[in-house]
Design an enzyme around this catalytic site. Structure first.
Site, PDB file in Angstrom:
ATOM      1  N   LYS A  13      -0.120   6.511   3.451  1.00 22.62           N
ATOM      2  CA  LYS A  13       0.971   6.678   4.427  1.00 22.62           C
ATOM      3  C   LYS A  13       1.464   8.114   4.511  1.00 22.62           C
ATOM      4  O   LYS A  13       1.618   8.654   5.592  1.00 22.62           O
ATOM      5  CB  LYS A  13       2.228   5.908   3.973  1.00 22.62           C
ATOM      6  CG  LYS A  13       2.222   4.465   4.068  1.00 22.62           C
ATOM      7  CD  LYS A  13       3.646   3.901   3.921  1.00 22.62           C
ATOM      8  CE  LYS A  13       4.357   4.176   2.605  1.00 22.62           C
ATOM      9  NZ  LYS A  13       3.775   3.645   1.425  1.00 22.62           N
ATOM     10  N   ARG A  88      11.711  -1.038   4.037  1.00 25.52           N
ATOM     11  CA  ARG A  88      10.879  -1.630   2.996  1.00 25.52           C
ATOM     12  C   ARG A  88      11.196  -3.091   2.771  1.00 25.52           C
ATOM     13  O   ARG A  88      10.581  -3.732   1.918  1.00 25.52           O
ATOM     14  CB  ARG A  88      11.124  -0.888   1.707  1.00 25.52           C
ATOM     15  CG  ARG A  88       9.919  -0.073   1.257  1.00 25.52           C
ATOM     16  CD  ARG A  88      10.276   0.568  -0.058  1.00 25.52           C
ATOM     17  NE  ARG A  88       9.141   1.048  -0.768  1.00 25.52           N
ATOM     18  CZ  ARG A  88       8.605   2.248  -0.606  1.00 25.52           C
ATOM     19  NH1 ARG A  88       9.057   3.055   0.316  1.00 25.52           N
ATOM     20  NH2 ARG A  88       7.594   2.618  -1.354  1.00 25.52           N
ATOM     21  N   ARG A 122      -3.376  10.557  -7.855  1.00 18.49           N
ATOM     22  CA  ARG A 122      -2.446  11.268  -6.963  1.00 18.49           C
ATOM     23  C   ARG A 122      -1.685  12.374  -7.699  1.00 18.49           C
ATOM     24  O   ARG A 122      -1.271  12.220  -8.833  1.00 18.49           O
ATOM     25  CB  ARG A 122      -1.443  10.270  -6.370  1.00 18.49           C
ATOM     26  CG  ARG A 122      -0.310  10.927  -5.626  1.00 18.49           C
ATOM     27  CD  ARG A 122       0.274  10.073  -4.559  1.00 18.49           C
ATOM     28  NE  ARG A 122       0.849   8.839  -5.046  1.00 18.49           N
ATOM     29  CZ  ARG A 122       1.266   7.858  -4.240  1.00 18.49           C
ATOM     30  NH1 ARG A 122       1.119   7.964  -2.936  1.00 18.49           N
ATOM     31  NH2 ARG A 122       1.788   6.780  -4.738  1.00 18.49           N
ATOM     32  N   ARG A 152       3.430  11.608 -10.412  1.00 21.98           N
ATOM     33  CA  ARG A 152       4.722  10.954 -10.238  1.00 21.98           C
ATOM     34  C   ARG A 152       4.990   9.992 -11.394  1.00 21.98           C
ATOM     35  O   ARG A 152       4.087   9.305 -11.846  1.00 21.98           O
ATOM     36  CB  ARG A 152       4.716  10.175  -8.922  1.00 21.98           C
ATOM     37  CG  ARG A 152       5.101  11.019  -7.742  1.00 21.98           C
ATOM     38  CD  ARG A 152       4.823  10.355  -6.432  1.00 21.98           C
ATOM     39  NE  ARG A 152       5.268   8.961  -6.376  1.00 21.98           N
ATOM     40  CZ  ARG A 152       5.226   8.237  -5.265  1.00 21.98           C
ATOM     41  NH1 ARG A 152       4.771   8.767  -4.141  1.00 21.98           N
ATOM     42  NH2 ARG A 152       5.624   6.993  -5.273  1.00 21.98           N
ATOM     43  N   ARG A 163       4.883  -1.996  -8.441  1.00 24.11           N
ATOM     44  CA  ARG A 163       5.105  -1.538  -7.062  1.00 24.11           C
ATOM     45  C   ARG A 163       4.289  -2.350  -6.073  1.00 24.11           C
ATOM     46  O   ARG A 163       4.742  -2.648  -4.978  1.00 24.11           O
ATOM     47  CB  ARG A 163       4.751  -0.052  -6.942  1.00 24.11           C
ATOM     48  CG  ARG A 163       5.823   0.835  -7.585  1.00 24.11           C
ATOM     49  CD  ARG A 163       5.324   2.234  -7.836  1.00 24.11           C
ATOM     50  NE  ARG A 163       4.971   2.930  -6.624  1.00 24.11           N
ATOM     51  CZ  ARG A 163       4.056   3.893  -6.562  1.00 24.11           C
ATOM     52  NH1 ARG A 163       3.410   4.263  -7.644  1.00 24.11           N
ATOM     53  NH2 ARG A 163       3.796   4.475  -5.426  1.00 24.11           N
TER      54      ARG A 163
HETATM   55  P1  ADP Z   1       4.929   4.620  -2.339  1.00 24.28           P
HETATM   56  O1  ADP Z   1       4.941   4.171  -0.920  1.00 24.28           O
HETATM   57  O2  ADP Z   1       3.632   5.222  -2.741  1.00 24.28           O
HETATM   58  O3  ADP Z   1       5.411   3.567  -3.302  1.00 24.28           O
HETATM   59  P2  ADP Z   1       7.368   6.215  -1.929  1.00 24.28           P
HETATM   60  O4  ADP Z   1       7.486   7.660  -2.215  1.00 24.28           O
HETATM   61  O5  ADP Z   1       7.510   5.761  -0.533  1.00 24.28           O
HETATM   62  O6  ADP Z   1       5.953   5.803  -2.536  1.00 24.28           O
HETATM   63  O7  ADP Z   1       8.445   5.421  -2.814  1.00 24.28           O
HETATM   64  C1  ADP Z   1       8.614   5.629  -4.186  1.00 24.28           C
HETATM   65  C2  ADP Z   1       9.788   4.806  -4.714  1.00 24.28           C
HETATM   66  O8  ADP Z   1      10.997   5.225  -4.072  1.00 24.28           O
HETATM   67  C3  ADP Z   1       9.739   3.305  -4.449  1.00 24.28           C
HETATM   68  O9  ADP Z   1       8.980   2.613  -5.432  1.00 24.28           O
HETATM   69  C4  ADP Z   1      11.209   2.932  -4.490  1.00 24.28           C
HETATM   70  O10 ADP Z   1      11.691   2.831  -5.821  1.00 24.28           O
HETATM   71  C5  ADP Z   1      11.885   4.124  -3.850  1.00 24.28           C
HETATM   72  N1  ADP Z   1      12.053   3.963  -2.387  1.00 24.28           N
HETATM   73  C6  ADP Z   1      11.499   4.729  -1.408  1.00 24.28           C
HETATM   74  N2  ADP Z   1      11.857   4.290  -0.190  1.00 24.28           N
HETATM   75  C7  ADP Z   1      12.662   3.202  -0.401  1.00 24.28           C
HETATM   76  C8  ADP Z   1      13.344   2.288   0.453  1.00 24.28           C
HETATM   77  N3  ADP Z   1      13.254   2.389   1.791  1.00 24.28           N
HETATM   78  N4  ADP Z   1      14.055   1.295  -0.122  1.00 24.28           N
HETATM   79  C9  ADP Z   1      14.154   1.167  -1.453  1.00 24.28           C
HETATM   80  N5  ADP Z   1      13.528   1.977  -2.320  1.00 24.28           N
HETATM   81  C10 ADP Z   1      12.794   2.998  -1.807  1.00 24.28           C
END
Ligand code: ADP
Ligand code: ZN
Length: 205
Positions: A13, A88, A122, A152, A163
């Site tokens: 993404k 999400r 990553r 990360r 996740r």
């Molecule tokens: P990925 O899609 O690879 O899991 P992201 O960088 O989008 O990575 O998200 C990393 C973490 O940030 C998530 O596991 C969550 O804990 C938090 N996070 C990101 N966006 C949201 C959201 N919209 N709602 C709740 N938690 C979020």
């Protein structure tokens, strides 16, 4: 053009979001990047979010929705934006629908069994959000800003599993949500970065 890009963790993404934003001059709004930036800067929000993120859980809706609302209200979002990692879950999607109208939801379809490996390799830049893989950046430096790339905290194996589970339970249902709204663009996310990008461009034209 108000766009959403969806897909499992590790689906690519963020990479595709950056390409779309560059081609269409849209701000790239990644709630994950915004949260990581808050953690790096030691803000109150960052302190509250960190434990959830490190455990692979969703950060509470109230925090993330406030963060998103602030970002979307900024002047650079007036002519459109691309959301990466938001919404999400259904509550976030409902809330987003009240804030603004979405034109298309791009969904990257991936093979869940291959994603754990992608996440293990990553590497990210905490300063500017640039994401790559250990194979593509053997010197460990960000090619955008020169900072050091890191793994990360939530890309560790134990957390990755969680996740993927959180994704299946909370986020995958949004595919149907945006399909019902007539906004869904399904894309095969297992092709090369370039081919995925081409498919997205064809779908949003
Ligand atoms: P990925 O899609 O690879 O899991 P992201 O960088 O989008 O990575 O998200 C990393 C973490 O940030 C998530 O596991 C969550 O804990 C938090 N996070 C990101 N966006 C949201 C959201 N919209 N709602 C709740 N938690 C979020
Ligand atoms: Zn950087």
């Amino acid at each position: 053009m108000n766009l959403i890009i969806m897909g499992a963790p590790g689906s690519g993404k963020g990479t595709q979001a950056a390409l779309i934003c560059k081609a269409h001059s849209l701000p790239h709004i990644s709630t994950g990047d915004l949260l990581r930036k808050n953690i790096a800067d030691g803000t109150e929000l960052g302190k509250q979010a960190k434990a959830y993120m490190d455990a692979g859980k969703l950060v509470p809706d109230t925090l993330v929705i406030a963060l998103l609302r602030n970002r979307i209200e900024q002047a650079d979002c007036k002519n459109g934006f691309l959301l990466d990692g938001f919404p999400r879950n259904k509550a976030q999607a409902d809330e987003l629908g009240k804030i603004t109208e979405i034109d298309a939801a791009i969904n990257l379809e991936t093979d869940l069994n291959k994603l754990a490996d992608r996440m293990a390799s990553r590497r990210v830049c905490l300063k500017c959000g640039y994401t790559t893989s250990v194979q593509d950046a053997p010197d460990g430096k960000c090619k955008v800003c020169g900072d050091s790339l890191v793994i990360r905290d939530d890309d560790k194996r134990e957390v990755v599993e969680n996740r993927l589970k959180v994704y299946a339970e909370n986020t995958a249902p949004l595919v149907e949500y945006y399909k019902a709204a007539g906004k869904l663009k399904n894309i095969d996310g297992m092709q090369s970065i370039e081919d995925v990008n081409k498919a997205i461009e064809a779908a949003i034209k």
